[in-house]
Design a protein around this motif. Structure first.
Motif, PDB file in Angstrom:
ATOM      1  N   LYS A   1      -5.928 -93.860  12.491  1.00 29.62           N
ATOM      2  CA  LYS A   1      -7.235 -94.316  12.912  1.00 29.62           C
ATOM      3  C   LYS A   1      -7.913 -93.263  13.793  1.00 29.62           C
ATOM      4  CE  LYS A   1      -9.670 -98.197  15.041  1.00 29.62           C
ATOM      5  NZ  LYS A   1      -9.531 -99.523  15.704  1.00 29.62           N
ATOM      6  N   ILE A   2      -7.132 -92.638  14.658  1.00 33.08           N
ATOM      7  CA  ILE A   2      -7.676 -91.589  15.530  1.00 33.08           C
ATOM      8  C   ILE A   2      -8.184 -90.426  14.694  1.00 33.08           C
ATOM      9  CG2 ILE A   2      -7.112 -89.899  17.318  1.00 33.08           C
ATOM     10  CD1 ILE A   2      -5.100 -91.907  18.439  1.00 33.08           C
ATOM     11  N   PHE A   3      -7.357 -89.988  13.742  1.00 31.12           N
ATOM     12  CA  PHE A   3      -7.750 -88.866  12.897  1.00 31.12           C
ATOM     13  C   PHE A   3      -8.916 -89.246  11.973  1.00 31.12           C
ATOM     14  CE2 PHE A   3      -3.643 -87.183  14.172  1.00 31.12           C
ATOM     15  CZ  PHE A   3      -3.911 -85.825  14.269  1.00 31.12           C
TER      16      PHE A   3
ATOM     17  N   LEU B   1     -14.544 -88.395  10.649  1.00 26.70           N
ATOM     18  CA  LEU B   1     -15.878 -88.942  10.418  1.00 26.70           C
ATOM     19  C   LEU B   1     -16.906 -88.347  11.368  1.00 26.70           C
ATOM     20  CD1 LEU B   1     -17.772 -90.987   9.078  1.00 26.70           C
ATOM     21  CD2 LEU B   1     -17.006 -92.675  10.791  1.00 26.70           C
ATOM     22  N   TRP B   2     -16.624 -88.355  12.670  1.00 23.64           N
ATOM     23  CA  TRP B   2     -17.642 -87.991  13.646  1.00 23.64           C
ATOM     24  C   TRP B   2     -17.819 -86.487  13.815  1.00 23.64           C
ATOM     25  CZ3 TRP B   2     -20.819 -91.601  13.960  1.00 23.64           C
ATOM     26  CH2 TRP B   2     -20.407 -92.934  13.916  1.00 23.64           C
ATOM     27  N   LEU B   3     -16.926 -85.704  13.230  1.00 30.56           N
ATOM     28  CA  LEU B   3     -17.178 -84.267  13.134  1.00 30.56           C
ATOM     29  C   LEU B   3     -17.917 -83.934  11.838  1.00 30.56           C
ATOM     30  CD1 LEU B   3     -13.889 -82.578  14.427  1.00 30.56           C
ATOM     31  CD2 LEU B   3     -16.063 -82.883  15.629  1.00 30.56           C
ATOM     32  N   SER B   4     -17.632 -84.690  10.786  1.00 27.85           N
ATOM     33  CA  SER B   4     -18.258 -84.431   9.485  1.00 27.85           C
ATOM     34  C   SER B   4     -19.739 -84.781   9.482  1.00 27.85           C
ATOM     35  CB  SER B   4     -17.543 -85.224   8.387  1.00 27.85           C
ATOM     36  OG  SER B   4     -16.191 -84.847   8.272  1.00 27.85           O
TER      37      SER B   4
ATOM     38  N   LEU C   1     -10.690 -80.533   8.031  1.00 33.45           N
ATOM     39  CA  LEU C   1      -9.692 -80.352   6.972  1.00 33.45           C
ATOM     40  C   LEU C   1      -8.331 -80.899   7.389  1.00 33.45           C
ATOM     41  CD1 LEU C   1     -10.581 -76.725   5.809  1.00 33.45           C
ATOM     42  CD2 LEU C   1     -10.899 -78.814   4.479  1.00 33.45           C
ATOM     43  N   ILE C   2      -7.921 -80.570   8.603  1.00 31.34           N
ATOM     44  CA  ILE C   2      -6.601 -81.022   9.078  1.00 31.34           C
ATOM     45  C   ILE C   2      -6.573 -82.545   9.218  1.00 31.34           C
ATOM     46  CG2 ILE C   2      -4.990 -80.949  11.013  1.00 31.34           C
ATOM     47  CD1 ILE C   2      -5.910 -78.056  11.501  1.00 31.34           C
ATOM     48  N   SER C   3      -7.626 -83.117   9.779  1.00 27.03           N
ATOM     49  CA  SER C   3      -7.665 -84.571   9.926  1.00 27.03           C
ATOM     50  C   SER C   3      -7.723 -85.254   8.563  1.00 27.03           C
ATOM     51  CB  SER C   3      -8.872 -84.980  10.769  1.00 27.03           C
ATOM     52  OG  SER C   3     -10.089 -84.561  10.170  1.00 27.03           O
ATOM     53  N   GLY C   4      -8.389 -84.638   7.591  1.00 22.41           N
ATOM     54  CA  GLY C   4      -8.443 -85.194   6.244  1.00 22.41           C
ATOM     55  C   GLY C   4      -7.069 -85.259   5.593  1.00 22.41           C
TER      56      GLY C   4
ATOM     57  N   TRP D   1      -5.311 -88.848   4.362  1.00 23.00           N
ATOM     58  CA  TRP D   1      -5.067 -89.158   2.956  1.00 23.00           C
ATOM     59  C   TRP D   1      -3.699 -88.735   2.440  1.00 23.00           C
ATOM     60  CZ3 TRP D   1     -10.357 -87.741   3.953  1.00 23.00           C
ATOM     61  CH2 TRP D   1     -11.253 -88.796   3.727  1.00 23.00           C
ATOM     62  N   TRP D   2      -2.845 -88.204   3.302  1.00 24.19           N
ATOM     63  CA  TRP D   2      -1.531 -87.789   2.809  1.00 24.19           C
ATOM     64  C   TRP D   2      -0.728 -89.029   2.396  1.00 24.19           C
ATOM     65  CZ3 TRP D   2      -0.004 -83.248   1.232  1.00 24.19           C
ATOM     66  CH2 TRP D   2       1.355 -83.078   0.903  1.00 24.19           C
TER      67      TRP D   2
END
Length: 388
Positions: free
Chosen positions: A3-5, A10-13, A156-159, A163-164
């Motif tokens: 949830k944190i990631f 979201l809020w950086l994108s 990218l890292i949070s994505g 989704w991993w």
């Protein structure tokens, strides 16, 4: 944790997504700039007919010098191993200036000029269309691009964390793009699978690209590879220019008419010695890609895997043509190699045409990721909107 990631993603994108799209798209457009320019202007870059032997260097350079104003002089010549490619003659000014000459006829085929489209793409990619400040003030476009690129790394890292998949089967399914299950599923799959497929390339391009934006990052990046930053080691426009042109932009071996005066007022031509040095280096480097000769220095570019800017460098006596100093690329320390490695990885040229194609595709997909993300986010917000 997810949830944190998810919130970070979201809020950086949302605020940086459009900027990331512009940076990635312009980067993709620049990957094959050279090939596009050569295809559109073949008569500039290639000779009309390959003859038995080129004209003497002295004759060729004198023809070029005769077409220049008195304030501009020839500073060097780049000679390709491909006999069909015209000689590229570098000039003293303006910055990055060069002309092309048919080495078999002596005809000056034209002056190098970056096409307006690629000029816009380059300024977009580096400075978000901002211009360099002549007084050395704050360069906002450079800061915006650097900040957006840094945020892209976190996106990218949070994505990946979000989704991993937890199982191998789920991983296999997440790497598929379904084109027959509706537009929403297609854009979702493109966003997730596209990000997974291009992750390594996008991270590599982002992490190397940041070295052009922030001095503090460049210093730390170099330290990771055991290289201490020295004064003048930044790879901004000037450094990039010197490498990309292969010649010296600060030397001025010729006087008026391209022939400097020697002792006692006698004129001599340095170009005959250029030819002597070129022939000597060509014979000792049979697999060379390009040889560059200027007044007192020369370089031989070979097909070095990884660092496409790696070159063996030489110094010679301008009057006798005798090579006085040799610095081989293989003997250089990391300090002399890292800038070429960074550039080659950033543009995807480190593995030849294959990695360039992959870098081009990765950059295009990178440009699409914020757009597909916006689409999925808006669709999700619309579904949650209560119906009156």
């Amino acid at each position: 944790m997810r949830k944190i990631f998810r919130n970070i993603h979201l809020w950086l994108s949302i605020p940086f997504g459009v900027l990331i799209t512009l940076i990635c798209f312009s980067g993709a457009a620049l990957v094959f700039e050279k090939e596009v320019m050569e295809l559109c202007h073949r008569d500039l870059y290639f000779v009309k007919k390959v003859e038995a032997a080129p004209l003497p260097m002295d004759q060729l350079m004198t023809k070029v010098a005769a077409t220049l104003p008195d304030s501009i002089s020839v500073t060097g010549v780049n000679i390709s191993s491909d006999p069909e490619r015209a000689y590229q003659v570098t000039l003293s000014k303006p910055r990055r200036a060069s002309m092309y000459v048919d080495q078999y006829t002596g005809e000056v085929t034209g002056k190098y000029e970056r096409a307006p489209f690629f000029n816009v793409m380059f300024r977009m990619h580096r400075w978000m269309l901002d211009s360099m400040k002549p007084d050395g003030g704050i360069f906002w476009g450079k800061i915006i691009v650097g900040t957006s690129t840094l945020m892209f790394v976190f996106v990218l890292i949070s994505g990946v964390v979000i989704w991993w998949p937890r199982t191998r089967r789920a991983l296999k399914n997440s790497l598929k793009i379904a084109a027959s299950k509706g537009w929403r599923r297609f854009w979702y799959d493109l966003h997730v699978a596209g990000g997974m497929y291009t992750l390594v390339f996008l991270l590599a391009m982002s992490l190397t690209g940041l070295t052009w934006s922030f001095q503090w990052y460049r210093t730390g990046f170099y330290k990771v590879f055991g290289v201490e930053m020295q004064p003048g080691m930044g790879h901004g426009n000037t450094a990039t220019n010197a490498t990309s042109q292969g010649g010296r932009q600060d030397s001025k071996p010729e006087g008026r008419e391209g022939r400097p005066e020697g002792r006692g007022g006698h004129r001599y031509s340095p170009y005959a010695k250029w030819e002597q040095v070129y022939e000597q280096l060509a014979q000792s480097n049979l697999g060379y890609k390009q040889i560059t000769v200027s007044d007192g220095s020369a370089s031989v570019t070979n097909n070095h895997f990884g660092n496409t800017r790696g070159a063996d460098r030489y110094k010679f006596n301008p009057r006798s043509g005798e090579i006085t100093e040799t610095t081989l690329y293989k003997d250089l320390e990391n300090t002399g190699k890292i800038r070429g490695w960074i550039y080659s990885i950033h543009v995807g040229s480190w593995g030849g045409m294959l990695t360039r194609i992959l870098a081009f595709i990765a950059a295009l997909i990178g440009a699409s990721l914020p757009l597909t993300g916006y689409y999925l986010w808006i669709r999700k917000k619309m579904k949650r909107k209560p119906v009156c």
